[in-house]
Design an enzyme around this catalytic site. Sequence first.
Site, PDB file in Angstrom:
ATOM      1  N   TYR A  75      -5.379   7.750   6.708  1.00  0.00           N
ATOM      2  CA  TYR A  75      -4.216   6.984   7.163  1.00  0.00           C
ATOM      3  C   TYR A  75      -3.734   7.583   8.478  1.00  0.00           C
ATOM      4  O   TYR A  75      -3.142   8.669   8.511  1.00  0.00           O
ATOM      5  CB  TYR A  75      -3.074   7.051   6.147  1.00  0.00           C
ATOM      6  CG  TYR A  75      -3.326   6.351   4.835  1.00  0.00           C
ATOM      7  CD1 TYR A  75      -4.416   5.507   4.639  1.00  0.00           C
ATOM      8  CD2 TYR A  75      -2.452   6.535   3.768  1.00  0.00           C
ATOM      9  CE1 TYR A  75      -4.621   4.875   3.428  1.00  0.00           C
ATOM     10  CE2 TYR A  75      -2.658   5.897   2.547  1.00  0.00           C
ATOM     11  CZ  TYR A  75      -3.741   5.067   2.387  1.00  0.00           C
ATOM     12  OH  TYR A  75      -3.949   4.441   1.188  1.00  0.00           O
TER      13      TYR A  75
ATOM     14  N   GLY B  47       3.579  -7.240   1.389  1.00  0.00           N
ATOM     15  CA  GLY B  47       4.816  -7.890   1.781  1.00  0.00           C
ATOM     16  C   GLY B  47       4.796  -9.392   1.592  1.00  0.00           C
ATOM     17  O   GLY B  47       5.832 -10.053   1.717  1.00  0.00           O
TER      18      GLY B  47
END
Length: 334
Positions: free
Chosen positions: A56, A212
Amino acid sequence: MRTRSLGTTGPQVSALGLGCMGMSGMYGEADRAESIATIHAALEAGVTLLDTGDFYGMGHNELLISEALRTAPPALRENALTSVKFGAQRGPDGAWHGYDARPAAVKTWAAYSLQRLGVDHIDVYRPARLDPNVPIEETVGAIAELVEKGYVRHIGLSEVGAETVRRAAATAPIADLQIEYALISRGPEREILPTLRELGIAVTAYGVLSRGLISGHVTAGQEYAANDFRAHSPRFQGDNLQHNLTLVESLRKIAEQKGVSVAQIAIAWVLSRGEDIVPLVGARTRERLGEALGALDVTLDAADLAAIESAVPADAAAGERYAPAQMAMLDSER
């Protein structure tokens, strides 16, 4: 904060974990100060599980977590548990180049993560994906050696299918499987979840708001930067997005009747699926974190669950959860 156990062999963790990936640019630019403040707020609220991956931001996320832990009050820092994925290969341009889970690589990735995180052990360590060139027994065996030496406390898996879970569990104790699980991502229910329950292995569920998409905050007119996952996600494209947002609006009606947000209903649904499931919320701000934590106070009765199932039936989503090249890397989808 309520707690749940990561399987029969894993640690007790908060009922919600904090997924930190989005704090390192996977969804566009993130604010470093706000990210650290959000981690601190999560710890203060009783969240103990911090999830990351060594790829990440190519180490950025681990360094961010390290700074957040270093600057948190000692009592909160001591309660934090780190969950780390390893093995994904990426180029300087962000391109994906497969996975490396050879035993020697496992130990190298662990050494890098320990250094970046500034800790003497990783609480749950897991390969990000199944390496098709390395038997899972070899990968898990290498992590088991790290457990024996105290560098790792527990072994986890990520996005693997039921057969691979069984082979891994026959090699060493497995605490949990991390896999995408949400109202519109219910594939694990068919075979994987029953296998995990048979073996006493928990689920840390990521993508509980589907990037989301089912948070109630996405609109059809939004545009995403080229380096934003959603710019390439099939579920956010064209007619797929329009269809998926109609599901969200159906869910919104139920949320409004209960006086809660769409995101809270979606997270509460995952929480309702079993005490062996720990949702990871990818909040990047204190505002979104506060909303997610509110899901812990949402009680869903049988009528609520039936209404949710009717509004968003299994397999109702349009589009795969990843682009084709990444779907091909998922042992869990085979």
